[in-house]
Design a protein around this motif. Sequence first.
Motif, PDB file in Angstrom:
ATOM      1  N   VAL A  51     -24.980  -4.927 -20.551  1.00  0.00           N
ATOM      2  CA  VAL A  51     -24.498  -3.906 -19.864  1.00  0.00           C
ATOM      3  C   VAL A  51     -23.235  -4.443 -18.856  1.00  0.00           C
ATOM      4  O   VAL A  51     -23.261  -5.404 -18.423  1.00  0.00           O
ATOM      5  CB  VAL A  51     -25.663  -3.413 -18.498  1.00  0.00           C
ATOM      6  N   TYR A  52     -22.278  -3.627 -18.868  1.00  0.00           N
ATOM      7  CA  TYR A  52     -21.062  -3.653 -18.099  1.00  0.00           C
ATOM      8  C   TYR A  52     -21.119  -2.913 -16.941  1.00  0.00           C
ATOM      9  O   TYR A  52     -21.394  -1.623 -17.105  1.00  0.00           O
ATOM     10  CB  TYR A  52     -19.671  -3.525 -19.026  1.00  0.00           C
ATOM     11  N   ARG A  53     -21.013  -3.655 -15.925  1.00  0.00           N
ATOM     12  CA  ARG A  53     -20.998  -3.000 -14.348  1.00  0.00           C
ATOM     13  C   ARG A  53     -19.849  -2.744 -13.930  1.00  0.00           C
ATOM     14  O   ARG A  53     -19.230  -3.672 -13.349  1.00  0.00           O
ATOM     15  CB  ARG A  53     -21.966  -3.498 -13.574  1.00  0.00           C
ATOM     16  N   GLU A  54     -19.065  -1.613 -14.251  1.00  0.00           N
ATOM     17  CA  GLU A  54     -17.494  -1.448 -13.821  1.00  0.00           C
ATOM     18  C   GLU A  54     -17.382  -1.321 -12.389  1.00  0.00           C
ATOM     19  O   GLU A  54     -16.442  -2.309 -11.860  1.00  0.00           O
ATOM     20  CB  GLU A  54     -17.319   0.089 -14.236  1.00  0.00           C
ATOM     21  N   GLN A  55     -18.273  -1.049 -11.377  1.00  0.00           N
ATOM     22  CA  GLN A  55     -18.026  -1.169 -10.101  1.00  0.00           C
ATOM     23  C   GLN A  55     -17.874  -2.688  -9.658  1.00  0.00           C
ATOM     24  O   GLN A  55     -17.233  -3.101  -8.725  1.00  0.00           O
ATOM     25  CB  GLN A  55     -19.285  -0.629  -9.132  1.00  0.00           C
ATOM     26  N   ARG A  56     -18.661  -3.614 -10.379  1.00  0.00           N
ATOM     27  CA  ARG A  56     -18.584  -5.057 -10.258  1.00  0.00           C
ATOM     28  C   ARG A  56     -17.697  -5.759 -11.027  1.00  0.00           C
ATOM     29  O   ARG A  56     -17.450  -7.077 -10.701  1.00  0.00           O
ATOM     30  CB  ARG A  56     -20.180  -5.534 -10.220  1.00  0.00           C
ATOM     31  N   ASP A  57     -17.004  -5.152 -11.874  1.00  0.00           N
ATOM     32  CA  ASP A  57     -16.413  -5.948 -13.080  1.00  0.00           C
ATOM     33  C   ASP A  57     -17.182  -6.893 -13.478  1.00  0.00           C
ATOM     34  O   ASP A  57     -16.722  -8.180 -13.564  1.00  0.00           O
ATOM     35  CB  ASP A  57     -15.049  -6.233 -12.362  1.00  0.00           C
ATOM     36  N   SER A  58     -18.280  -6.813 -13.957  1.00  0.00           N
ATOM     37  CA  SER A  58     -19.141  -7.713 -14.230  1.00  0.00           C
ATOM     38  C   SER A  58     -20.140  -7.419 -15.314  1.00  0.00           C
ATOM     39  O   SER A  58     -20.656  -6.235 -15.594  1.00  0.00           O
ATOM     40  CB  SER A  58     -20.238  -8.010 -12.995  1.00  0.00           C
ATOM     41  N   TYR A  59     -20.556  -8.202 -16.207  1.00  0.00           N
ATOM     42  CA  TYR A  59     -21.441  -8.180 -17.423  1.00  0.00           C
ATOM     43  C   TYR A  59     -22.705  -8.578 -16.904  1.00  0.00           C
ATOM     44  O   TYR A  59     -22.926  -9.410 -16.140  1.00  0.00           O
ATOM     45  CB  TYR A  59     -21.149  -8.865 -18.713  1.00  0.00           C
ATOM     46  N   LYS A  60     -23.804  -8.175 -17.446  1.00  0.00           N
ATOM     47  CA  LYS A  60     -25.306  -8.349 -17.231  1.00  0.00           C
ATOM     48  C   LYS A  60     -25.865  -8.535 -18.657  1.00  0.00           C
ATOM     49  O   LYS A  60     -26.008  -7.411 -19.479  1.00  0.00           O
ATOM     50  CB  LYS A  60     -25.929  -7.819 -16.394  1.00  0.00           C
TER      51      LYS A  60
END
Length: 128
Positions: free
Chosen positions: A35-44
């Motif tokens: 998952v890419y979490r756009e608000q955090r500019d982070s992948y999980k």
Amino acid sequence: MKLNRVHHIAIICSDYAVSKRFYTEVLGLTIVQEVYREQRDSYKLDLAVNDLYQIELFSFPNPPARPSRPESAGLRHLCFEVDDLDTIVAELDSHAVISEPIRVDEYTGKRFTFIADPDGLPIEFYES
């Protein structure tokens, strides 16, 4: 308090592509979900060991380094149980991953070795 088992282990990496390749292609963990979490500019990246969801690999922009040597306070290492340590070391060698010399646990008589992930996180392989 009744604890059933460890649900997962979360790892924050500094270079997502490098760590994703290491954990999936070198260690052979299976991707459950990415998952890419756009608000955090982070992948999980949710990873499984033998079809059991166990590891979350996170990326964040510019995470601070966490020392692992000398032995620093906090989580010491991640350990995988293996059937044949010699086979594991040969597979690591084929990926140019350097392992420490094999040692023997003085209490159990079991063999083990350590490597480092791309961010220097110590990973142990412990022969069952």
